[in-house]
Design an enzyme around this catalytic site. Structure first.
Site, PDB file in Angstrom:
ATOM      1  N   CYS A 137       0.852  -1.215   0.000  1.00  0.00           N
ATOM      2  CA  CYS A 137       0.000   0.000   0.000  1.00  0.00           C
ATOM      3  C   CYS A 137       0.872   1.244   0.000  1.00  0.00           C
ATOM      4  O   CYS A 137       1.611   1.480  -0.940  1.00  0.00           O
ATOM      5  CB  CYS A 137      -0.930   0.026   1.214  1.00  0.00           C
ATOM      6  SG  CYS A 137      -1.897  -1.445   1.465  1.00  0.00           S
ATOM      7  N   ASP A 148      -9.501  -3.985  -5.797  1.00  0.00           N
ATOM      8  CA  ASP A 148      -8.835  -2.790  -5.261  1.00  0.00           C
ATOM      9  C   ASP A 148      -9.250  -1.564  -6.071  1.00  0.00           C
ATOM     10  O   ASP A 148      -8.809  -1.384  -7.205  1.00  0.00           O
ATOM     11  CB  ASP A 148      -7.314  -2.994  -5.316  1.00  0.00           C
ATOM     12  CG  ASP A 148      -6.548  -1.816  -4.727  1.00  0.00           C
ATOM     13  OD1 ASP A 148      -7.181  -0.805  -4.335  1.00  0.00           O
ATOM     14  OD2 ASP A 148      -5.307  -1.911  -4.666  1.00  0.00           O
ATOM     15  N   HIS A 191      -8.031  -4.039  -1.645  1.00  0.00           N
ATOM     16  CA  HIS A 191      -6.854  -3.265  -1.245  1.00  0.00           C
ATOM     17  C   HIS A 191      -6.341  -3.795   0.097  1.00  0.00           C
ATOM     18  O   HIS A 191      -7.125  -4.046   1.004  1.00  0.00           O
ATOM     19  CB  HIS A 191      -7.225  -1.786  -1.125  1.00  0.00           C
ATOM     20  CG  HIS A 191      -6.042  -0.902  -0.956  1.00  0.00           C
ATOM     21  ND1 HIS A 191      -5.118  -0.704  -1.958  1.00  0.00           N
ATOM     22  CD2 HIS A 191      -5.597  -0.193   0.099  1.00  0.00           C
ATOM     23  CE1 HIS A 191      -4.172   0.095  -1.525  1.00  0.00           C
ATOM     24  NE2 HIS A 191      -4.427   0.423  -0.278  1.00  0.00           N
TER      25      HIS A 191
END
Ligand code: NAG
Ligand code: NAG
Ligand code: NAG
Ligand code: NAG
Ligand code: NAG
Ligand code: NAG
Ligand code: NAG
Length: 271
Positions: free
Chosen positions: A156, A203, A235
């Site tokens: 991330c 995501d 995500h």
């Protein structure tokens, strides 16, 4: 050829996914603490910063790996356990505390009752500070372990820094990023070392259009690259997901093996 690192210089301490253009990370799955395990590594000082180090079996490392975390940082046990898993594959994994003790709390975005302000948190952790911590960490790896063979993984928030640290002139020689956040075209274009990316098909911060754009940049730029798309993966899936759902567990496991196999291929290419 394997590198033999020395450990004596590691000082033990006494104790011890950024939103994309306004997109809320509330979509990120709360997940489960995988393994429900206990971290096997150690909290250490890295120059004047702090972090976590996980050692490979027998302290024989193929290379060092700089682990750049998501916004939940070293406080999220998943990050330490994942660092341990990468270490088990033969790497010395170094995970700096990118937020100096101020990570986003694990449930701050998923708890509907939470009033946590991600924009305020972002202001407290500007890019210049993150990069200062990464530079200090890289320097600590080079001096403590006497190696310039340094790869990276990032998740991330940390995925963007994987891209930034693969630019020409940087010390990182290969990278893997899972669900990278907010990474700009110029940052992908500047990559000058092998890059592998794990995307999740759920995501929202990496749309099909985003993925295609990134792959075009890699193709046109003749990068050494690999991208993989995982099913039923939201995500954050490579770090925290609902492991009782078989596809999600499969995706997390897949992203782990993708990371270590990519690192292995890079090490092999250096021999
Ligand atoms: C781990 O599992 C044990 C037994 O199931 C439980 O008592 C403990 O609270 C769990 N720890 C975490 C961190 O979830
Ligand atoms: C460590 O030193 C660097 C460079 O002097 C500085 O930018 C940074 O703020 C320092 N870190 C801490 C935690 O004091
Ligand atoms: C969130 O709520 C608590 C009280 O429940 C308050 O102390 C805190 O300042 C609030 N934070 C924000 C960012 O509004
Ligand atoms: C560091 O590694 C180089 C080779 O990679 C070696 O020549 C040198 O002696 C090493 N230095 C120390 C202090 O171990
Ligand atoms: C991803 O694509 C969307 C449109 O599909 C766009 O709005 C967004 O800016 C892109 N994100 C990045 C980081 O390029
Ligand atoms: C890509 O780069 C390699 C060298 O790394 C070179 O041999 C090859 O010709 C390049 N391909 C293109 C299409 O430029
Ligand atoms: C995980 O998935 C299972 C099966 O769909 C579901 O029953 C459970 O509520 C989910 N756990 C969380 C924390 O969402």
């Amino acid at each position: 050829m394997r590198l033999q690192f020395t450990w004596t210089a590691v000082t033990l301490l006494a104790s011890s996914c950024r939103a994309v253009n306004g997109l809320s990370l509330k979509a990120e799955h709360a997940g489960a603490v995988f393994n429900n395990g206990t971290a096997a590594g150690q909290d250490v000082s890295l120059g004047n910063e702090t972090g976590y180090v996980s050692y490979p079996p027998g302290h024989h490392a193929k290379a060092a790996v700089l682990y750049m975390t998501d916004i939940f940082g070293n406080a999220l046990i998943n990050n330490k356990l994942l660092a341990d898993s990468i270490a088990k594959a033969g790497y010395l994994v170094v995970m700096p505390d990118l937020f100096r003790g101020d990570p986003v709390p694990a449930d701050a975005l998923s708890d509907p009752a939470s009033n946590y302000s991600l924009p305020d948190w972002q202001k407290r952790h500007p890019m210049a500070e993150i990069e200062s911590i990464l530079d200090t960490t890289i320097n600590a790896i080079q001096t403590t372990y006497n190696t310039s063979r340094i790869g990276s993984v990032g998740y991330c928030f940390g995925g963007r820094y994987v891209a930034r640290y693969l630019a020409a002139g940087k010390a990182i020689k290969a990278g893997f990023a899972a669900h990278p956040s907010n990474t700009q075209a110029a940052e992908w274009e500047a990559i000058a070392a092998p890059i592998s990316i794990a995307f999740g098909d759920l995501d929202e911060s990496s749309t099909p259009e985003n993925r295609t754009n990134i792959e075009e940049i890699f193709f046109e730029g003749n990068k050494t690259y690999q991208t993989t798309l995982y099913s039923n993966a939201e995500h954050g899936f490579a770090v925290r997901t609902n492991l009782t759902v078989k596809q999600k567990a499969f995706a997390q496991e897949g992203a782990y093996f993708q990371a270590v196999r990519w690192l292995d291929a890079w090490v092999k290419s250096e021999e």
